[in-house]
Design a protein around this motif. Sequence first.
Motif, mmCIF file in Angstrom:
data_model
loop_
_atom_site.group_PDB
_atom_site.id
_atom_site.type_symbol
_atom_site.label_atom_id
_atom_site.label_comp_id
_atom_site.label_asym_id
_atom_site.label_seq_id
_atom_site.Cartn_x
_atom_site.Cartn_y
_atom_site.Cartn_z
ATOM 1 N N ASN A 21 0.815 -1.218 0.000
ATOM 2 C CA ASN A 21 0.000 0.000 0.000
ATOM 3 C C ASN A 21 0.844 1.261 0.000
ATOM 4 O OD1 ASN A 21 -2.588 -1.331 0.152
ATOM 5 N ND2 ASN A 21 -2.004 -1.921 2.229
ATOM 6 N N LEU A 22 1.805 1.322 -0.903
ATOM 7 C CA LEU A 22 2.671 2.496 -0.983
ATOM 8 C C LEU A 22 1.910 3.682 -1.554
ATOM 9 C CD1 LEU A 22 5.882 0.801 -2.390
ATOM 10 C CD2 LEU A 22 5.521 1.646 -0.067
ATOM 11 N N PRO A 23 2.218 4.904 -1.086
ATOM 12 C CA PRO A 23 1.593 6.090 -1.686
ATOM 13 C C PRO A 23 2.030 6.235 -3.147
ATOM 14 C CG PRO A 23 3.261 6.711 -0.063
ATOM 15 C CD PRO A 23 3.134 5.237 -0.017
ATOM 16 N N GLN A 24 1.257 6.979 -3.919
ATOM 17 C CA GLN A 24 1.508 7.135 -5.358
ATOM 18 C C GLN A 24 2.946 7.549 -5.660
ATOM 19 O OE1 GLN A 24 -0.506 6.270 -7.798
ATOM 20 N NE2 GLN A 24 1.010 6.834 -9.320
ATOM 21 N N THR A 25 3.507 8.449 -4.872
ATOM 22 C CA THR A 25 4.877 8.924 -5.144
ATOM 23 C C THR A 25 5.911 7.810 -4.997
ATOM 24 O OG1 THR A 25 5.066 9.664 -2.843
ATOM 25 C CG2 THR A 25 4.476 11.333 -4.491
ATOM 26 N N LEU A 26 5.588 6.761 -4.242
ATOM 27 C CA LEU A 26 6.525 5.660 -4.014
ATOM 28 C C LEU A 26 6.115 4.366 -4.707
ATOM 29 C CD1 LEU A 26 7.129 6.276 -0.211
ATOM 30 C CD2 LEU A 26 8.692 6.808 -2.094
ATOM 31 N N ALA A 27 5.066 4.402 -5.512
ATOM 32 C CA ALA A 27 4.544 3.190 -6.159
ATOM 33 C C ALA A 27 5.594 2.486 -7.013
ATOM 34 C CB ALA A 27 3.313 3.533 -7.000
ATOM 35 N N GLY A 28 6.541 3.207 -7.576
ATOM 36 C CA GLY A 28 7.573 2.615 -8.418
ATOM 37 C C GLY A 28 8.604 1.796 -7.656
ATOM 38 N N TRP A 29 8.561 1.827 -6.340
ATOM 39 C CA TRP A 29 9.526 1.096 -5.516
ATOM 40 C C TRP A 29 9.528 -0.399 -5.846
ATOM 41 C CZ3 TRP A 29 13.647 2.127 -2.807
ATOM 42 C CH2 TRP A 29 14.116 1.222 -1.864
ATOM 43 N N THR A 30 8.414 -0.941 -6.230
ATOM 44 C CA THR A 30 8.327 -2.380 -6.504
ATOM 45 C C THR A 30 8.694 -2.732 -7.947
ATOM 46 O OG1 THR A 30 5.967 -2.205 -7.009
ATOM 47 C CG2 THR A 30 6.574 -2.716 -4.719
ATOM 48 N N ARG A 31 8.935 -1.733 -8.782
ATOM 49 C CA ARG A 31 9.331 -1.972 -10.179
ATOM 50 C C ARG A 31 10.839 -1.782 -10.323
ATOM 51 N NH1 ARG A 31 4.604 0.961 -10.810
ATOM 52 N NH2 ARG A 31 5.640 2.925 -11.182
ATOM 53 N N ALA A 32 11.468 -2.681 -11.033
ATOM 54 C CA ALA A 32 12.914 -2.581 -11.265
ATOM 55 C C ALA A 32 13.190 -1.795 -12.533
ATOM 56 C CB ALA A 32 13.525 -3.970 -11.369
ATOM 57 N N GLY A 33 14.191 -0.941 -12.488
ATOM 58 C CA GLY A 33 14.603 -0.165 -13.649
ATOM 59 C C GLY A 33 16.092 -0.283 -13.863
ATOM 60 N N ARG A 34 16.555 0.342 -14.931
ATOM 61 C CA ARG A 34 17.986 0.302 -15.255
ATOM 62 C C ARG A 34 18.722 1.549 -14.815
ATOM 63 N NH1 ARG A 34 18.906 -2.169 -21.136
ATOM 64 N NH2 ARG A 34 19.340 -4.214 -20.278
ATOM 65 N N ASP A 35 18.057 2.698 -14.900
ATOM 66 C CA ASP A 35 18.692 3.971 -14.568
ATOM 67 C C ASP A 35 18.062 4.548 -13.315
ATOM 68 O OD1 ASP A 35 20.229 3.891 -16.926
ATOM 69 O OD2 ASP A 35 18.529 4.680 -18.063
ATOM 70 N N PHE A 36 18.836 5.339 -12.586
ATOM 71 C CA PHE A 36 18.321 5.995 -11.389
ATOM 72 C C PHE A 36 17.416 7.127 -11.828
ATOM 73 C CE2 PHE A 36 18.867 9.010 -7.789
ATOM 74 C CZ PHE A 36 18.240 8.231 -6.837
ATOM 75 N N ASP A 37 16.117 6.976 -11.569
ATOM 76 C CA ASP A 37 15.130 7.947 -12.012
ATOM 77 C C ASP A 37 13.846 7.722 -11.219
ATOM 78 O OD1 ASP A 37 13.973 10.005 -13.438
ATOM 79 O OD2 ASP A 37 14.414 9.169 -15.397
ATOM 80 N N THR A 38 12.839 8.534 -11.489
ATOM 81 C CA THR A 38 11.539 8.345 -10.846
ATOM 82 C C THR A 38 10.803 7.199 -11.541
ATOM 83 O OG1 THR A 38 10.521 9.961 -12.327
ATOM 84 C CG2 THR A 38 11.335 10.787 -10.220
ATOM 85 N N GLY A 39 9.833 6.637 -10.883
ATOM 86 C CA GLY A 39 8.986 5.617 -11.489
ATOM 87 C C GLY A 39 9.432 4.181 -11.280
ATOM 88 N N HIS A 40 10.648 3.975 -10.809
ATOM 89 C CA HIS A 40 11.146 2.621 -10.554
ATOM 90 C C HIS A 40 12.373 2.683 -9.641
ATOM 91 C CE1 HIS A 40 13.405 4.042 -14.116
ATOM 92 N NE2 HIS A 40 14.424 3.517 -13.453
ATOM 93 N N ALA A 41 12.701 1.543 -9.080
ATOM 94 C CA ALA A 41 13.876 1.454 -8.202
ATOM 95 C C ALA A 41 14.995 0.725 -8.940
ATOM 96 C CB ALA A 41 13.513 0.699 -6.925
ATOM 97 N N ILE A 42 16.210 0.927 -8.468
ATOM 98 C CA ILE A 42 17.360 0.197 -9.002
ATOM 99 C C ILE A 42 18.122 -0.432 -7.833
ATOM 100 C CG2 ILE A 42 17.634 1.619 -11.061
ATOM 101 C CD1 ILE A 42 20.001 3.017 -9.650
ATOM 102 N N THR A 43 18.783 -1.515 -8.099
ATOM 103 C CA THR A 43 19.641 -2.151 -7.111
ATOM 104 C C THR A 43 21.063 -2.083 -7.639
ATOM 105 O OG1 THR A 43 17.865 -3.616 -6.402
ATOM 106 C CG2 THR A 43 20.112 -4.255 -5.807
#
Length: 129
Positions: A21-43
Motif C-alpha cells: 500500500n505504498l503512496p503514489q509517489t513511491l509506487a515505483g519502488w516495486t518496479r525494477a529499472g535500469r537507470d536511477f530515475d523516478t517511477g522505478h527502483a534500481i539495485t
Amino acid sequence: MILTAIALTLAAPACQKYDANLPQTLAGWTRAGRDFDTGHAITLPRRGSGVHTMVRIRKAGTYGVALDQAGWIDVAPAKGKVLQSSEHAHGPQCSTIRKIVRYRLRPGTYRIDVTRLKGDRARLMLVRY
C-alpha cells in the motif's frame, strides 16, 4: 526499559504484506529499472565505500532519494559540493523503504553517493514531490 520495549513491540503494525500500500509517489519502488530515475527502483552493488550513481534533473523541485537500508545519502551537482538536505524521513510503515532524504534540486546533473552501508547492495529510487 523492558516495559518500553514491550510497548513499542505492541504498537508496531502487524504487516501482512510489505510494499502493498505504498503512496503514489513511491509506487515505483516495486518496479525494477535500469537507470536511477523516478517511477522505478534500481539495485546497485556497493563499490568501495558505497553506491554511486548519476541523475539528470529536468524540472526544478523537491526530490527524495529512497533507500532500503541505513546509510548516508549525499547529493551534489556533477561538479560541485554536497548539497544540504531539506528533510529526512523513514519509509512508510509496512514498506521495505528504510529512509528517504529530500533535496531541493534545479535542472542539471547530480552525483548520488550512498555510504555507510551494511550490505553489499543497495536499492534506491528517485522520488519527485
